[in-house]
Write a protein that holds these residues in place. Structure first.
Motif, PDB file in Angstrom:
ATOM      1  N   ARG A 294     -10.911   2.587   6.661  1.00  0.00           N
ATOM      2  CA  ARG A 294      -9.690   2.692   5.860  1.00  0.00           C
ATOM      3  C   ARG A 294      -8.481   2.911   6.756  1.00  0.00           C
ATOM      4  O   ARG A 294      -8.599   3.453   7.850  1.00  0.00           O
TER       5      ARG A 294
ATOM      6  N   MET B 192      -5.767  -5.500   0.686  1.00  0.00           N
ATOM      7  CA  MET B 192      -6.219  -4.450  -0.233  1.00  0.00           C
ATOM      8  C   MET B 192      -6.202  -3.075   0.431  1.00  0.00           C
ATOM      9  O   MET B 192      -5.764  -2.090  -0.161  1.00  0.00           O
ATOM     10  N   LEU B 193      -6.686  -3.006   1.670  1.00  0.00           N
ATOM     11  CA  LEU B 193      -6.689  -1.730   2.390  1.00  0.00           C
ATOM     12  C   LEU B 193      -5.262  -1.219   2.583  1.00  0.00           C
ATOM     13  O   LEU B 193      -4.967  -0.038   2.415  1.00  0.00           O
TER      14      LEU B 193
ATOM     15  N   HIS C 297      -2.674  -1.944   0.729  1.00  0.00           N
ATOM     16  CA  HIS C 297      -2.147  -1.549  -0.572  1.00  0.00           C
ATOM     17  C   HIS C 297      -2.568  -0.106  -0.887  1.00  0.00           C
ATOM     18  O   HIS C 297      -1.747   0.728  -1.268  1.00  0.00           O
ATOM     19  N   GLU C 298      -3.855   0.155  -0.702  1.00  0.00           N
ATOM     20  CA  GLU C 298      -4.361   1.509  -0.981  1.00  0.00           C
ATOM     21  C   GLU C 298      -3.702   2.543  -0.080  1.00  0.00           C
ATOM     22  O   GLU C 298      -3.375   3.638  -0.519  1.00  0.00           O
ATOM     23  N   HIS C 299      -3.516   2.173   1.179  1.00  0.00           N
ATOM     24  CA  HIS C 299      -2.929   3.115   2.138  1.00  0.00           C
ATOM     25  C   HIS C 299      -1.494   3.471   1.738  1.00  0.00           C
ATOM     26  O   HIS C 299      -1.107   4.643   1.735  1.00  0.00           O
TER      27      HIS C 299
ATOM     28  N   LYS D  18      -0.166   3.184  -1.211  1.00  0.00           N
ATOM     29  CA  LYS D  18      -0.209   3.899  -2.490  1.00  0.00           C
ATOM     30  C   LYS D  18      -0.544   5.375  -2.250  1.00  0.00           C
ATOM     31  O   LYS D  18       0.081   6.272  -2.814  1.00  0.00           O
ATOM     32  N   ARG D  19      -1.511   5.600  -1.378  1.00  0.00           N
ATOM     33  CA  ARG D  19      -1.929   6.981  -1.101  1.00  0.00           C
ATOM     34  C   ARG D  19      -0.830   7.783  -0.409  1.00  0.00           C
ATOM     35  O   ARG D  19      -0.760   8.993  -0.555  1.00  0.00           O
TER      36      ARG D  19
END
Ligand SMILES: [Fe+2]
Length: 315
Positions: A146, A234-235, A237-239, A241-242
């Motif tokens: 991640r 995707m990774l 995006h998540e990063h 967002k987090r």
């Protein structure tokens, strides 16, 4: 004949009130610091170019764009254009030589060559299986670490202007862009988006490297960066967002024009930065298409484009 045929986009220049906050965002976005001086920040991707994004310290604004040319002969030819600077040694990290010119909107456009090349950065190994090729990773486990996206390179820029159809002509004439697609609303003369690529003859290039879109403002709509793969989008995006402090604008989806899988985020001052992967690549033989917005500015999958994105420009 155009003045020169640029080979690719090199970087965008922004001005931002805090280099710390700019670096924090761009690092979370997936770039790596190449160099930072007292008043400027140079960020790179995993490809060898010394930098792909420049931030100068000062009130938020879009300064301009730079494009690569093949040779100093191209620079010499460009320097003869009315309004262009002479050939300058770039007195900043990454070096090289350039010629500057103001575009019709007052932004600084640069053509350059000889930028310092660095060793490429390692990327996550990411081999995908497909329905018809399901042994591409035979015997190997996929385990993705991640973290932020791994931005590969800068890919395109989009300028908003009240008359996209007319204004795009200047960029084509200066930089040799050829039109991949144009999109209209109502009647075909009402062009609202013009997608242009580099002319490298037989060599395949990205579907678009520069766009003008029609809007009631003048400014930068977005800067766009290629990442390694769909997992990387995707990774990333998540990063982001987090991280919990950046505004997401649009995505994830797959465009029609260019076919990229896209994801759009704003930096702390509202400047939109795009991640994408998997573009269509075309060469000089591809002909221009003109189509209504309802065909071109939709997605193959993913959310429809938000009004906030279409009307967005930062001067
Ligand atoms: Fe884009």
């Amino acid at each position: 004949m155009p003045v020169v045929k640029v080979t690719d986009i090199a970087y965008g220049r922004l001005q931002s009130p805090s280099l710390d906050e700019a670096e924090e965002f761009l690092t979370n976005f997936g770039m790596v610091r190449s160099e930072r001086t007292r008043d400027a920040l140079y960020m790179r991707g995993t490809d060898p170019d010394h930098h792909i994004h420049v931030t100068h310290l000062g009130p938020s604004r879009f300064i301009g764009l730079a494009f690569f040319v093949e040779s100093e002969e191209d620079l010499a030819r460009f320097a003869k254009t009315p309004g262009a600077s002479g050939i300058e040694h770039l007195d900043e990290p990454g070096g090289g030589k350039r010629v500057r010119i103001g575009d019709p909107h007052g932004y600084q456009m640069e053509v350059l060559c000889g930028m310092q090349q660095l060793a490429p950065l390692p990327t996550r190994r990411n081999v995908l299986n497909w329905g018809d090729q399901k042994l591409r990773r035979a015997g190997e486990l996929m385990r993705l670490a991640r973290g932020p996206s791994q931005v590969k390179r800068i890919a395109h820029a989009v300028i908003m202007t009240p008359d996209a159809r007319e204004r795009i002509k200047w960029y084509r004439e200066m930089f040799g862009f050829v039109c991949s697609d144009e999109v209209y609303e109502g009647t075909p003369d009402n062009i609202i988006a013009s997608f242009n690529r580099c002319d490298r003859g037989e060599t395949f290039v990205d579907h678009h490297v520069f766009l003008c879109i029609k809007g009631d403002k003048v400014g930068l709509n977005h800067l766009s960066f290629e990442v390694q793969s769909i997992d990387d989008v995707m990774l990333g995006h998540e990063h982001l967002k987090r991280a919990g402090k950046y505004r997401h604008v649009w995505g994830i989806g797959r465009h029609v024009l260019g076919s990229q899988v896209y994801d759009y985020w704003q930096d702390p001052w509202g400047r939109v930065h795009e991640h994408w992967t998997d573009t269509d690549v075309l060469n000089v033989h591809h002909r221009t298409n003109v189509m209504p917005a309802a065909e071109g500015l939709v997605s193959q999958w993913g959310e429809p484009v938000p009004q906030e994105f279409i009307s967005h420009a930062i001067p």
